[in-house]
Structure formats: C-alpha cells, structure tokens
Design an enzyme around this catalytic site. Structure first.
Site: not given
Ligand SMILES: *Cc1c(COP(=O)(O)O)cnc(C)c1O
Length: 349
Positions: A35, A244
């Site tokens: 999956k 940042y």
C-alpha cells in the site's frame, strides 16, 4: 545536481521477504503489503521484485492502488484491497480482478449484489476498532457470507510491535472464536504478528514494514539510503543566526553547510534542530529550521567537506531518524517524495 538521491535496495527487500517467510512454517503463505506505493519506495519496481522473490498475494489499501498494481504485475497474483468494496469501486474491482476484504454489512451487500461470484475476503474486528465486522455483526451475517465463499478471513493486531501487550492474546482469542469451525484460510499477522510466534501465523501472513527494513523486524536488512548533496558552505560569525526564525545562533565561528533536501522531500520539519547527518563516519548536527528544499548543518569539526551528507544509510537507520523526529519509520518512508532521484539496486540474475 541539487536533488537528493534515494537508493532502494531491491535485493534487501527480497531478502527481507524471504527471511520473514522463513519465520513461519512452510505451509503458511507469506503475502506482501505494498500500500501507499510500497511504503513510498515505488510499487512499480518493488512489487515485481517481491513477485520474483515468491510473493503471490499482495495487499493494498484502496481499489485505485489495486488497479495500478494490476497494471504493474499483470494477471496472476492476487491483489487484496484492505478498505473493501466502497461505492464507486465496483468497476475497478471487476476490471482489475481485485479481491476486496469486506469490512461491513453495507460492503458485503454491495459486493454480493453488484459482483456475484467475484472473489472476496472478510475483515473482522478482533479489538482494534478500526476496520472489519464486529463480533455481533459477524454472527448475524456469517451464514450468508460463508455461503458466498470468502477466500480469506482476516483481522489486524493493534499492538503487535509490543510483544508484552495483553491485547495481543485477547485479539488472538477473539479471532479464534470468530473463525473457528469455518474451515477457511485465515490471516492475523503483519510484521509484528509474525514475530509474536506461530500461534499468530494461521494460513497467511501480511508483512509490510519488515520488508522495507523497519522495526519491529530487528533482523531486517536495511533497504533505503538517502544522500544529500551540499550546495554551499559558509563561515558564520558568533552571534549570527542560521535559517528561518533565527532558531540557531552561532556561539563560535562555525562552518555551515547547506544541503539539498527539505520537508518537501520528506525530511520532516520536526527534525529541525534534532536530526544528525553523517559526513563519512562523522556525525554533524542539523542546525536551525528544516526548510522546504534545504537543511543547514554544522560542519565546523570536519577536516574535509564531502560532496554528499548521509541522512539515511549505514550510520542512521529509518528508525533512528524516526525517533529523532518523534515518529515511526512508516511515516519517514511514506513521506519520501517524488522529487528525490531514485536509484534501485538489484543484482542481475
Ligand atoms: C499496513 C497493514 C499491514 C502491514 O503492516 P506492517 O506493520 O507494515 O507489517 C498488514 N495488514 C493490515 C490490515 C494493514 O493495514
């Protein structure tokens, strides 16, 4: 090149499948769970490699994934759909010859009415309370579902990664009670369940994460490597900040390397200030925030600057990295993004 390189060792995936197959008795079939694009590693290459190793049954989460997998594998292998038969799935299930694991009375009715005679399995809830028929519902519909001939009765363990957890034995007992006397093939174990012991194996096991090198299969061969090219380095003076929001400030003159992978590649942002990368054998701390495309690394202590820094590889497993990020290896793998340059290793036969 400013993209990181993801190496995927198909030989290791095959070795892991064989190793997990050997844990159960020879009469127990070992499937493969692919999956989410084979846990982010690329079903197009991974699923055929597993088929060559001997897997004959594959599990996916959704019918759409199943249809894609059928195109990859061709006719022959069984493709089971864990989410069952949802509205809109009928055409896919029929055309791609998928085997839905029916989860509810609604799904059972839909399947038997729209595709009578088409293969199916039944998922039972033995205590996880996520998917599958509950014991009372199963008692009510078992006579007519058994009459229709399911190929598999399955359930899923909630705590199999913790062998000491009391829910394992409780779920085993519930699953036995719900399925005894049916004479049908049964499946309870994923990777964790395989390692709990033979009473959990039944007729079919469904390993996923262990194939891809993750815990709880401690004996797994590592599958994934992630190398980050260094774009530039700079000296940062004491008091200057990096990245940042200025979350990291140099206390001494520091050499900072900027490497090409960020949260858009799967280097998840919670690794900010927590991850370690390796320059050869030498650990180097990630400093400041992880940005979308870049991370910054303190390499002041290095005597030579390598072209690549290792985020996943011999020095750092997917589980070690997951620990640093406060998550699990499943999430690290499934976040690895399409922008990464992928290399597949497979020894030529
Ligand atoms: C994902 C999943 C698996 C595989 O689990 P792993 O822990 O990755 O081995 C097996 N069965 C079901 C129902 C699943 O959802």
């Amino acid at each position: 090149m400013a993209t990181s390189t993801l190496s995927i060792d198909l030989d290791a995936i095959q070795a892991n499948w064989r190793a997990l197959d050997r844990v159960s008795a020879s009469g127990v079939q070992t499937a493969a769970v692919v999956k989410a694009d084979a846990y982010g590693l690329g079903a197009e290459r991974v699923a055929p490699a597993l088929a060559r190793a001997g897997a004959r049954r594959f599990f996916v989460a959704a019918a759409e994934e199943g249809a894609g997998l059928r195109a990859i594998l061709g006719p022959g292998p069984q493709i089971a759909v864990l989410s069952g038969h949802m509205p809109g799935d009928t055409g896919l299930i029929r055309d791609a010859d998928l085997t839905p694991m029916l989860n509810s009375v609604d799904q059972a009715t839909r399947h038997l009415e729209t595709l009578p005679g088409h293969a199916f399995g039944v998922q039972l809830d033995s205590g996880m309370n996520r998917l599958g028929l509950e014991e009372g519902e199963w008692e009510a519909v078992a006579p007519f579902l058994l009459e229709a001939g399911p190929e598999l009765l399955m359930s899923h363990l909630a705590c199999a990664d913790d062998p000491a957890h009391p829910l394992n034995a409780e779920q085993l007992e519930t699953f036995l009670r719900m399925t005894e006397g049916t004479g049908l093939p049964r499946s309870l174990a994923a990777t964790g369940g395989i390692l709990l012991g033979p009473q959990y194996h039944f007729d079919l096991t469904r390993p996923g994460i262990g194939l891809y090198g993750g815990l709880p299969f401690a004996g797994a061969a590592p599958v994934v490597g992630l190398g980050l090219p260094v774009i530039q380095t700079r000296m940062v003076r004491p008091g200057e900040a990096v990245g940042y929001s200025c979350t990291w400030v140099a206390r001494k003159p520091s050499l900072i390397a900027t490497a090409a992978a960020g949260y858009a590649d799967g280097v998840i942002r919670s690794l900010s200030g927590k991850a370690t990368v390796y320059a050869g054998d030498v650990p180097c701390p990630v400093v400041g925030r992880v940005s979308m495309d870049l991370i910054t690394v303190d390499v002041t202590h290095l005597t030579a600057m390598p072209a690549m820094l290792e985020l996943i590889g011999p020095h750092q497993s997917i589980d070690t990295l997951a620990d640093a990020a406060g998550t699990i290896s499943y999430e690290i793998l499934t976040r690895l993004a399409g922008r990464l340059t992928r290399f597949y290793h497979e020894a030529k036969a």
